[in-house]
Design a protein around this motif. Structure first.
Motif, PDB file in Angstrom:
ATOM      1  N   LEU A   1       0.856  -1.193   0.000  1.00 48.94           N
ATOM      2  CA  LEU A   1       0.000   0.000   0.000  1.00 48.94           C
ATOM      3  C   LEU A   1       0.887   1.238   0.000  1.00 48.94           C
ATOM      4  O   LEU A   1       1.812   1.341   0.799  1.00 48.94           O
ATOM      5  CB  LEU A   1      -0.907   0.014   1.228  1.00 48.94           C
ATOM      6  N   THR A   2       0.569   2.181  -0.894  1.00 52.56           N
ATOM      7  CA  THR A   2       1.395   3.380  -1.041  1.00 52.56           C
ATOM      8  C   THR A   2       0.587   4.631  -0.695  1.00 52.56           C
ATOM      9  O   THR A   2      -0.472   4.873  -1.284  1.00 52.56           O
ATOM     10  CB  THR A   2       1.915   3.495  -2.487  1.00 52.56           C
ATOM     11  N   GLN A   3       1.096   5.399   0.268  1.00 53.99           N
ATOM     12  CA  GLN A   3       0.465   6.658   0.670  1.00 53.99           C
ATOM     13  C   GLN A   3       1.451   7.798   0.479  1.00 53.99           C
ATOM     14  O   GLN A   3       2.662   7.616   0.645  1.00 53.99           O
ATOM     15  CB  GLN A   3       0.071   6.615   2.160  1.00 53.99           C
ATOM     16  N   PRO A   4       0.938   9.007   0.185  1.00 53.70           N
ATOM     17  CA  PRO A   4       1.839  10.166   0.143  1.00 53.70           C
ATOM     18  C   PRO A   4       2.323  10.465   1.560  1.00 53.70           C
ATOM     19  O   PRO A   4       1.562  10.335   2.508  1.00 53.70           O
ATOM     20  CB  PRO A   4       0.934  11.295  -0.377  1.00 53.70           C
ATOM     21  N   PRO A   5       3.582  10.860   1.706  1.00 54.41           N
ATOM     22  CA  PRO A   5       4.097  11.118   3.067  1.00 54.41           C
ATOM     23  C   PRO A   5       3.373  12.250   3.785  1.00 54.41           C
ATOM     24  O   PRO A   5       3.228  12.206   5.012  1.00 54.41           O
ATOM     25  CB  PRO A   5       5.564  11.476   2.834  1.00 54.41           C
ATOM     26  N   SER A   6       2.927  13.242   3.028  1.00 48.33           N
ATOM     27  CA  SER A   6       2.307  14.389   3.670  1.00 48.33           C
ATOM     28  C   SER A   6       1.238  15.013   2.783  1.00 48.33           C
ATOM     29  O   SER A   6       1.306  14.946   1.554  1.00 48.33           O
ATOM     30  CB  SER A   6       3.367  15.443   4.018  1.00 48.33           C
ATOM     31  N   VAL A   7       0.263  15.607   3.463  1.00 50.26           N
ATOM     32  CA  VAL A   7      -0.788  16.381   2.816  1.00 50.26           C
ATOM     33  C   VAL A   7      -1.018  17.611   3.688  1.00 50.26           C
ATOM     34  O   VAL A   7      -1.085  17.489   4.920  1.00 50.26           O
ATOM     35  CB  VAL A   7      -2.096  15.563   2.690  1.00 50.26           C
ATOM     36  N   SER A   8      -1.128  18.766   3.058  1.00 49.60           N
ATOM     37  CA  SER A   8      -1.378  20.001   3.797  1.00 49.60           C
ATOM     38  C   SER A   8      -2.674  20.630   3.307  1.00 49.60           C
ATOM     39  O   SER A   8      -2.982  20.600   2.111  1.00 49.60           O
ATOM     40  CB  SER A   8      -0.230  21.001   3.587  1.00 49.60           C
ATOM     41  N   VAL A   9      -3.420  21.208   4.238  1.00 47.70           N
ATOM     42  CA  VAL A   9      -4.699  21.818   3.880  1.00 47.70           C
ATOM     43  C   VAL A   9      -4.999  22.950   4.853  1.00 47.70           C
ATOM     44  O   VAL A   9      -4.602  22.894   6.030  1.00 47.70           O
ATOM     45  CB  VAL A   9      -5.819  20.753   3.893  1.00 47.70           C
ATOM     46  N   ALA A  10      -5.670  23.983   4.374  1.00 51.78           N
ATOM     47  CA  ALA A  10      -6.067  25.091   5.242  1.00 51.78           C
ATOM     48  C   ALA A  10      -7.327  24.716   6.015  1.00 51.78           C
ATOM     49  O   ALA A  10      -8.138  23.904   5.545  1.00 51.78           O
ATOM     50  CB  ALA A  10      -6.316  26.342   4.406  1.00 51.78           C
ATOM     51  N   PRO A  11      -7.497  25.303   7.181  1.00 52.53           N
ATOM     52  CA  PRO A  11      -8.726  25.031   7.940  1.00 52.53           C
ATOM     53  C   PRO A  11      -9.967  25.351   7.117  1.00 52.53           C
ATOM     54  O   PRO A  11     -10.001  26.330   6.370  1.00 52.53           O
ATOM     55  CB  PRO A  11      -8.607  25.981   9.143  1.00 52.53           C
ATOM     56  N   GLY A  12     -10.969  24.466   7.247  1.00 50.95           N
ATOM     57  CA  GLY A  12     -12.212  24.676   6.528  1.00 50.95           C
ATOM     58  C   GLY A  12     -12.238  24.080   5.133  1.00 50.95           C
ATOM     59  O   GLY A  12     -13.315  23.954   4.539  1.00 50.95           O
ATOM     60  N   GLN A  13     -11.060  23.718   4.640  1.00 54.56           N
ATOM     61  CA  GLN A  13     -10.986  23.105   3.314  1.00 54.56           C
ATOM     62  C   GLN A  13     -11.134  21.586   3.412  1.00 54.56           C
ATOM     63  O   GLN A  13     -11.332  21.037   4.487  1.00 54.56           O
ATOM     64  CB  GLN A  13      -9.667  23.479   2.630  1.00 54.56           C
ATOM     65  N   THR A  14     -11.034  20.920   2.261  1.00 53.70           N
ATOM     66  CA  THR A  14     -11.178  19.467   2.189  1.00 53.70           C
ATOM     67  C   THR A  14      -9.826  18.804   1.972  1.00 53.70           C
ATOM     68  O   THR A  14      -9.076  19.213   1.070  1.00 53.70           O
ATOM     69  CB  THR A  14     -12.130  19.078   1.046  1.00 53.70           C
ATOM     70  N   ALA A  15      -9.532  17.811   2.793  1.00 55.74           N
ATOM     71  CA  ALA A  15      -8.299  17.043   2.650  1.00 55.74           C
ATOM     72  C   ALA A  15      -8.620  15.688   2.033  1.00 55.74           C
ATOM     73  O   ALA A  15      -9.609  15.039   2.421  1.00 55.74           O
ATOM     74  CB  ALA A  15      -7.632  16.852   4.009  1.00 55.74           C
ATOM     75  N   ARG A  16      -7.803  15.293   1.090  1.00 55.01           N
ATOM     76  CA  ARG A  16      -7.941  13.959   0.477  1.00 55.01           C
ATOM     77  C   ARG A  16      -6.623  13.226   0.611  1.00 55.01           C
ATOM     78  O   ARG A  16      -5.591  13.710   0.141  1.00 55.01           O
ATOM     79  CB  ARG A  16      -8.366  14.079  -0.982  1.00 55.01           C
ATOM     80  N   ILE A  17      -6.671  12.067   1.250  1.00 53.60           N
ATOM     81  CA  ILE A  17      -5.483  11.250   1.462  1.00 53.60           C
ATOM     82  C   ILE A  17      -5.674   9.953   0.692  1.00 53.60           C
ATOM     83  O   ILE A  17      -6.671   9.250   0.891  1.00 53.60           O
ATOM     84  CB  ILE A  17      -5.278  10.970   2.965  1.00 53.60           C
ATOM     85  N   THR A  18      -4.734   9.646  -0.186  1.00 54.16           N
ATOM     86  CA  THR A  18      -4.875   8.479  -1.038  1.00 54.16           C
ATOM     87  C   THR A  18      -4.073   7.289  -0.531  1.00 54.16           C
ATOM     88  O   THR A  18      -3.100   7.433   0.229  1.00 54.16           O
ATOM     89  CB  THR A  18      -4.428   8.796  -2.471  1.00 54.16           C
ATOM     90  N   CYS A  19      -4.498   6.126  -0.985  1.00 55.65           N
ATOM     91  CA  CYS A  19      -3.854   4.857  -0.630  1.00 55.65           C
ATOM     92  C   CYS A  19      -3.887   3.999  -1.883  1.00 55.65           C
ATOM     93  O   CYS A  19      -4.976   3.599  -2.325  1.00 55.65           O
ATOM     94  CB  CYS A  19      -4.614   4.196   0.515  1.00 55.65           C
ATOM     95  N   GLY A  20      -2.733   3.763  -2.457  1.00 53.98           N
ATOM     96  CA  GLY A  20      -2.661   3.029  -3.708  1.00 53.98           C
ATOM     97  C   GLY A  20      -2.253   1.591  -3.516  1.00 53.98           C
ATOM     98  O   GLY A  20      -1.400   1.264  -2.678  1.00 53.98           O
ATOM     99  N   GLY A  21      -2.865   0.715  -4.300  1.00 57.35           N
ATOM    100  CA  GLY A  21      -2.524  -0.707  -4.259  1.00 57.35           C
ATOM    101  C   GLY A  21      -3.075  -1.390  -5.488  1.00 57.35           C
ATOM    102  O   GLY A  21      -4.073  -0.938  -6.057  1.00 57.35           O
TER     103      GLY A  21
END
Lengths: 108, 120
Positions: A4-24
């Motif tokens: 399973l591969t994930q990006p090491p980091s994701v940054s987002v401003a408060p109130g916005q939408t964060a998307r974290i991926t998981c590849g396989g």
């Protein structure tokens, strides 16, 4: 073994939408689970079976899974969502759980 | 209330033995597997192995087979993780977590973690 591969980091401003991926490979055919780990704390189950939420997890947390990518989506991000997030599947060929490498979510 | 309570932090020397514990309460202990997960400093989660306390059926990750021993005592609702000869590289946080016996493939409750430090 399954990877399973994930990006090491994701940054987002408060109130916005964060998307974290998981590849396989063909991850869409598996059930994906997500854990949240805040600094100095144990992991907590945040989403299970691709898109279900345990009791106590805000509706802002949701998941999807298709093809070769699963995604954890956090809407209306708050400072308290800053944490490491891990995806996990069960590798049926080895009968073992597999964790992704983790993604650090930073709230700007 | 479901709880998995782990034993306290340990400081050991290389070559020493160690057994840490994970006590379940608030649920039927023999209806769940108990897994162990390692987290080295600043690193991610690594699955070590899993035990079904009902009959002590135990599975190990190939990475940890022969390096640790997982056991359980269902009479006191407790699972264990032990080393016979610690190495500095065993320094990590260790978590236990439960997984429903059948049909579920995630860990829904986790212990608070046991920090193991191995240093001469």
């Amino acid at each position: 073994s399954y990877v399973l591969t994930q990006p090491p980091s994701v940054s987002v401003a408060p109130g916005q939408t964060a998307r974290i991926t998981c590849g396989g490979n063909n991850i869409g055919s598996k059930s994906v689970h997500w854990y949240q780990q805040k600094p100095g704390q144990a992991p907590v189950l945040a989403v299970y079976d691709d898109s279900d939420r345990p009791s106590g997890i805000p509706e802002r947390f949701s998941g999807s899974n298709s093809g070769n990518t699963a995604t954890l989506t956090i809407t209306r991000v708050e400072a308290g969502d800053e944490a490491d997030y891990y995806c996990q599947v069960w590798d049926t060929s080895s009968d073992h759980p597999v964790f992704g490498g983790g993604t650090k979510l930073t709230v700007l | 209330e479901v709880q998995l309570v782990q034993s306290g932090a340990e400081v050991k020397k290389p070559g020493e033995s160690l057994k840490i514990s994970c006590k379940g309460s608030g649920y039927s202990f023999t209806s769940y597997w108990i897994g162990w997960v390692r987290q080295m400093p600043g690193k991610g989660l690594e699955w070590m192995g899993i035990i079904y306390p009902g009959n002590s059926d135990t599975r190990y990750s190939p990475s940890f087979q022969g390096q640790v021993t997982i056991s359980a005592d269902k009479s006191i609702n407790t699972a264990y993780l032990q080393w016979s000869s610690l190495k500095a590289s065993d320094t990590a946080m260790y978590y236990c977590a439960r997984r429903l016996l059948q049909g579920v493939f995630y860990f829904d409750y986790w212990g608070q973690g046991t920090l193991v430090t191995v240093s001469s």
